[in-house]
Design a protein around this motif. Structure first.
Motif, PDB file in Angstrom:
ATOM      1  N   ILE A 185      -7.697  -3.590   3.805  1.00 42.89           N
ATOM      2  CA  ILE A 185      -6.469  -3.881   4.554  1.00 42.89           C
ATOM      3  C   ILE A 185      -6.732  -3.804   6.052  1.00 42.89           C
ATOM      4  CG2 ILE A 185      -4.148  -3.027   5.064  1.00 42.89           C
ATOM      5  CD1 ILE A 185      -3.972  -2.120   2.140  1.00 42.89           C
ATOM      6  N   GLY A 233      -8.948  -1.253  -4.994  1.00 44.17           N
ATOM      7  CA  GLY A 233      -7.657  -0.659  -5.333  1.00 44.17           C
ATOM      8  C   GLY A 233      -7.253  -0.975  -6.753  1.00 44.17           C
ATOM      9  N   TRP A 240       2.113   1.531  -3.370  1.00 40.60           N
ATOM     10  CA  TRP A 240       0.911   1.783  -4.181  1.00 40.60           C
ATOM     11  C   TRP A 240       0.650   3.288  -4.265  1.00 40.60           C
ATOM     12  CZ3 TRP A 240      -1.888  -2.215  -6.394  1.00 40.60           C
ATOM     13  CH2 TRP A 240      -3.147  -1.923  -6.908  1.00 40.60           C
ATOM     14  N   GLU A 241       0.733   3.961  -3.128  1.00 38.69           N
ATOM     15  CA  GLU A 241       0.515   5.410  -3.109  1.00 38.69           C
ATOM     16  C   GLU A 241       1.666   6.151  -3.765  1.00 38.69           C
ATOM     17  OE1 GLU A 241      -2.345   6.790  -2.234  1.00 38.69           O
ATOM     18  OE2 GLU A 241      -3.020   4.744  -1.943  1.00 38.69           O
ATOM     19  N   TYR A 295       0.834  -1.215   0.000  1.00 38.94           N
ATOM     20  CA  TYR A 295       0.000   0.000   0.000  1.00 38.94           C
ATOM     21  C   TYR A 295       0.866   1.262   0.000  1.00 38.94           C
ATOM     22  CZ  TYR A 295      -3.919   3.069   1.066  1.00 38.94           C
ATOM     23  OH  TYR A 295      -4.877   4.057   1.006  1.00 38.94           O
ATOM     24  N   PHE A 348      -7.789   0.464   1.324  1.00 39.18           N
ATOM     25  CA  PHE A 348      -7.353   0.700   2.701  1.00 39.18           C
ATOM     26  C   PHE A 348      -8.329   0.087   3.701  1.00 39.18           C
ATOM     27  CE2 PHE A 348      -7.217   3.348   6.555  1.00 39.18           C
ATOM     28  CZ  PHE A 348      -5.882   3.192   6.897  1.00 39.18           C
ATOM     29  N   ASP A 377      -8.348   3.555  -3.857  1.00 36.67           N
ATOM     30  CA  ASP A 377      -7.386   3.313  -2.781  1.00 36.67           C
ATOM     31  C   ASP A 377      -8.045   3.375  -1.412  1.00 36.67           C
ATOM     32  OD1 ASP A 377      -5.629   3.164  -4.828  1.00 36.67           O
ATOM     33  OD2 ASP A 377      -4.539   5.004  -4.374  1.00 36.67           O
TER      34      ASP A 377
END
Length: 725
Positions: A195, A237, A153-154, A150, A192, A188
Motif C-alpha cells: 500500500i 495480505g 482489514w485490521e 486496510y 502495508f 498484513d
C-alpha cells in the motif's frame, strides 16, 4: 431508484451491525433477549442488501456507482506536496453480490447460534462480537480505496481474535486466537508495504485513480519490477487472511472457537476477504505476480487436501477443506479465471457454511463430540441435517446439478487453458488431483458420521434432530447449493445470469511486455480506462460522507471486458474435457471412499500401515506446526532469550558498572574533599587563628607601647636597608 438512493442506503448496511455491537457491548446484560437485537439488525441489513443488489443488478449492472468525500487534507507535505485522504464507497456487481453473501451467512449464523450458544455465560458478548465482525467485513466489501480496506482489514483481524478465543478459559482456544492474530500480522505487514508503495507513487489510496495512473504508463518508481513487487506484497495480505501457504497454519486451529463462528469465518467472511482483495487488484497484476499467485494457490490446495484425507476431527476436516478450496480460488485468479474464482467464492460460501453448521448440528446432538471415529448411523437420527450435509458434500465434490460443479468446472477449465497456453502443466495436474481428493475426504466424512452403525451407543441414543432455528439455515443453504440459482444450464454456467450478466473478467492494465503472451489484445487498454475515467458524471451531492461528498457513476461496459480473447477461447475449448476429467476423478474419489468406509472392501487401517510414512505425514499435517515451532517460534524465543541475556548481562552490566564506577569516584572525591580540601581549609583556619592569637599579644591599647614598637621597627628597617645608604 436512483444511484444516490442506492449509495445512501448501502451505508445503512454497514452501520447496522456496528449499532448492534455498540448496543450489546454496553447494555447486553440488561437486555432480556440480546440475541434478538443482533439477529434483527443483521436481518434488516440483509433485506437492505437484497434491495440494493436488485437495484444495482437490474438497473445499473453496467455501471460503477461511487460516493466519496474528503476526510483529511494535508498541505505542503515534503516531497509529496498536497495529500488528500478520501472516504468513499463503491457499488459494483462484485460489491452487491458480496453484501448479500456476507449478510446472509451472518444472519444464518446469528439464527443458528440462538440454540447452539443458549446458556453460555457470555451470550450477549458473543452476539456483540458477531456484530463487529460483520461490520468489519462489510467495510472491506464496500470501500472504494485501499486505505479504508486496510482499516477494516485490521478490524476483521481483531474481531476474529475475539471470536476464536471466545472461550478463552480453554488454553487451546486462547492459543489459537493468538496464533491467528500473529500469523495474520505477518501477511498484513507485507500488504502495508505494498500500500505504501502505491501511495508513495500516486499520492492517493483510491483504487480507480491508481489503476488509471498505471494504465497511463505511470508505473511505481518507473519500474516494471516494482509493479510486480507491489502486487505480490499486497497479495501477502491475502496469504494471511485466506490462509494460503505458508501462512495457512492458523485456520485449522481456529476451530477452537464456537462452531457457528467457524461457519462465519471459514465460509463467506474472513477467509473470503483475501480472495476479494486479489479480485480488486486483479487488473494491476503482472504476469510474474499472477504466476506467483497461481503457484501459491496450487501448493495450498494440494497440501490442505492431502492433510484432510486423514483427519478424524469433523471440524478439522472441514477446516482443511476450506484451506484447499481457498487455494483453488487463489489459483484461479492467478491463471486468469477471474469470474470463476469469484463464482466459486460465492458457491463455496453457501455449501461450506452449510457443512460447518451441519457439523455444529452433529456436535450439538452428540454432546460436543467431534471425533468421527465415535460417530456413525446419524442419518436415522438426524435426517434433515444428513440430507442438507449430503447436498453440500455433493456440491463441494463437484457433482452435476450442484453449484460447486459449475464453479469448480470453470476453474479446472481455466487451469487447462492456462497450461495449454503457457506450458505450466503442473497447475492443472494438481488442480484435478485436488478435485479427486476433495470428493474422497468429504464422502469419508459423510460415511463415518452418518452411515453404518453407531460406534458410541450412549451418545447415539441421546442424539436427536436439531431444533428449527438450527435446521432451517441448513435447509436454506443446501437449497442455495443447487445449480438453478446461477443459471438454467446445469452444465455451462457461462450462459447463466451470474457469469453472463453480472460478473465479467476485467481488462488487465499492465503494459504489454508484462503480461502473459496470451493476454495481448489489439485494443489499447489504457485508452479504455482513461475514457471510463473521463466519463464519470456527477449526479448528485449526497450528505453522508465527511467533507464534500459526491456520487459518480462509471460506464463499466468499457472496462469489464475479457482480458484475452485467446484465453477465453482456450477456456471454451477446455470446458468439456475439464468436465469429463473432473467427473471421472471425482467419481473415483467417491468410489474409493465407499470401498474403504462403506462397503469395507479395503481395510483403511491396513492401507494406512502400508503407506505409513505418507499417512503419518498427512495425519501430522506435514509437520508444519513442528517445523515452525523449531524454526520461527524457536528462533524467536531463542533470540528473545539472547536479548534478555544481553539486556541482563551487557546493558545492565554497563549500567551497573557505571554505577559502581560512579560510587568509587564519588568515594575518592569524598575522601579528597575530606582530607585535602577540608584539611587545607582547616589548616588555613588554624593558621589564621594562631596568627591572630600571636598578634593579639601586641594589641595592648597603650600609646607608649605602640610608640616603642614604631621606634623599634624603624631601627630594624634602618639596619636592614643600611647597605643602600
Amino acid at each position: 431508484m436512483t444511484e444516490a438512493v442506492l449509495l445512501n442506503i448501502s451505508i445503512a448496511i454497514l452501520l447496522l451491525p456496528a449499532l448492534g455491537f455498540i448496543t450489546l457491548i454496553l447494555f447486553g446484560k440488561r437486555i432480556p433477549g440480546p440475541q434478538w437485537v443482533g439477529t434483527s439488525l443483521i436481518f434488516l441489513a440483509l433485506c437492505i442488501s437484497i434491495y440494493v443488489g436488485f437495484g444495482k443488478l437490474a438497473f445499473y449492472a453496467g455501471q460503477n456507482l461511487i460516493m466519496e468525500g474528503r476526510w483529511i487534507q494535508i498541505l505542503n507535505v515534503p516531497v509529496l506536496g498536497q495529500v488528500n485522504f478520501d472516504l468513499g464507497i463503491k457499488l459494483d456487481n462484485l460489491t452487491v453480490i458480496m453484501l448479500f453473501v456476507v449478510n446472509l451467512i451472518s444472519f444464518l449464523v446469528h439464527l443458528f447460534s440462538m440454540e447452539y450458544m443458549r446458556g453460555d455465560i457470555r451470550f450477549s458478548r458473543y452476539y456483540a462480537y458477531l456484530g463487529i465482525f460483520t461490520f468489519s467485513m462489510l467495510g472491506i466489501v464496500l470501500t472504494h480505496n485501499i486505505l479504508m480496506m486496510y482499516i477494516f482489514w485490521e478490524l476483521v483481524g481483531i474481531s476474529s481474535y475475539l471470536l476464536i478465543g471466545f472461550w478463552f478459559e480453554k488454553k487451546s482456544a486462547s492459543d489459537a486466537s493468538k496464533k491467528a492474530f500473529l500469523v495474520n500480522r505477518v501477511g498484513d505487514t507485507g500488504m502495508f508495504i505494498g500500500i505504501m508503495i502505491l501511495f508513495t507513487n500516486y499520492h492517493t489510496f483510491t483504487f480507480d485513480t491508481i489503476f488509471a495512473q498505471i494504465a497511463a504508463g505511470n508505473l511505481p518508481f518507473h519500474s516494471s519490477a516494482w509493479l510486480t513487487a507491489c502486487g505480490i506484497m499486497i497479495f501477502l495480505g491475502a496469504v494471511g487472511k485466506s490462509a494460503q501457504f505458508p501462512l495457512h497454519v492458523w485456520l485449522p486451529d481456529a476451530m477452537e472457537g464456537p462452531t457457528p463462528v467457524s461457519a462465519l469465518i471459514h465460509a463467506a467472511t474472513m477467509v473470503a476477504a483475501g480472495v476479494y482483495l486479489v479480485a480488486r487488484i486483479f487488473v494491476m497484476l503482472t504476469a510474474d505476480a499472477m504466476l506467483t499467485i497461481a503457484v501459491i494457490g496450487m501448493i495450498t490446495s494440494f497440501i490442505a487436501a492431502t492433510i484432510a484425507l486423514t483427519q478424524n476431527d469433523i471440524k478439522k476436516v472441514l477446516a482443511y477443506s476450506t484451506v484447499s478450496q481457498l487455494g483453488y480460488m487463489i489459483m484461479a485468479l492467478g491463471v486468469g479465471a477471474y469470474s470463476y474464482a469469484f463464482f466459486h467464492l460465492v458457491t463455496h460460501a453457501f455449501f461450506k457454511a452449510c457443512l460447518f453448521l451441519g457439523s455444529g448440528s452433529v456436535i450439538h446432538a452428540m454432546h460436543h463430540e467431534q471425533d468421527l471415529r465415535k460417530m456413525g448411523g446419524l442419518r436415522k437420527k438426524m435426517p434433515i441435517t444428513y440430507y442438507a450435509f449430503l447436498i453440500s458434500t455433493l456440491a463441494i465434490s463437484g457433482v452435476p446439478f450442484t453449484s460447486g460443479f459449475l464453479s469448480k468446472d470453470g476453474i479446472l477449465a481455466g487451469t487447462l487453458a492456462f497450461g495449454s497456453l503457457t506450458g505450466h502443466w503442473l497447475i492443472p495436474i494438481v488442480a484435478f488431483l485436488v478435485a479427486m481428493m476433495t470428493a474422497f475426504y468429504m464422502f469419508r466424512l459423510v460415511i463415518l458420521a452418518f452411515h453404518g452403525e453407531p460406534r458410541d451407543l450412549h451418545k447415539y441414543e441421546h442424539a436427536h434432530e436439531s431444533p428449527f432455528v438450527m435446521a432451517m439455515p441448513l435447509v436454506l443453504l443446501s437449497v442455495l447449493s443447487v445449480f438453478f440459482w446461477y443459471g438454467l444450464n446445469p452444465f455451462n454456467p457461462s450462459t447463466g445470469w451470474f457469469l453472463d450478466k453480472w460478473i465479467k473478467t476485467p481488462t488487465t492494465i499492465v503494459p504489454q511486455n508484462m503480461r502473459f503472451d496470451f493476454m495481448k489484445t489489439e485494443a489499447p487498454v489504457a485508452g479504455s480506462l482513461e475514457n471510463a475515467k473521463a466519463g464519470e458524471v456527477k449526479t448528485t451531492n449526497a450528505p453522508i460522507a465527511v467533507g464534500a461528498p459526491k456520487v459518480t457513476k462509471q460506464n463499466e461496459s468499457e472496462t469489464a471486458i475479457v482480458h484475452s480473447e485467446h484465453y477465453m477461447h482456450a477456456m471454451h475449448q477446455a470446458h468439456y474435457p475439464a468436465m469429463a476429467l473432473s467427473l471421472l476423478l471425482g467419481g473415483i474419489g467417491i468410489l474409493f471412499s465407499f470401498l474403504l468406509y462403506q462397503w469395507k472392501k479395503i481395510d483403511p487401517d491396513k492401507l494406512a500401515e502400508s503407506l505409513k510414512p505418507l499417512y503419518k505425514l498427512s495425519l501430522n499435517k506435514w509437520y508444519f506446526d513442528e517445523i515452525y515451532a523449531a524454526t520461527f517460534i524457536g528462533g524467536t524465543l531463542a533470540f528473545s532469550k539472547f536479548l534478555a541475556w544481553f539486556d541482563n548481562k551487557v546493558v545492565d552490566g554497563i549500567v551497573n558498572g557505571a554505577a559502581t564506577l560512579t560510587r568509587m569516584v564519588s568515594k575518592l572525591g569524598g575522601l579528597f574533599d575530606h582530607v585535602v580540601v577540608d584539611g587545607f581549609v582547616n589548616f588555613t583556619a588554624y593558621l589564621s587563628g594562631f596568627i591572630g592569637i600571636f598578634f593579639r599579644k601586641f594589641q595592648t591599647g597603650k600609646v607608649q607601647t605602640y610608640v616603642v614598637f614604631v621606634v623599634f621597627s624603624v631601627i630594624i628597617l634602618l639596619f636592614i636597608f643600611r647597605p643602600f645608604f
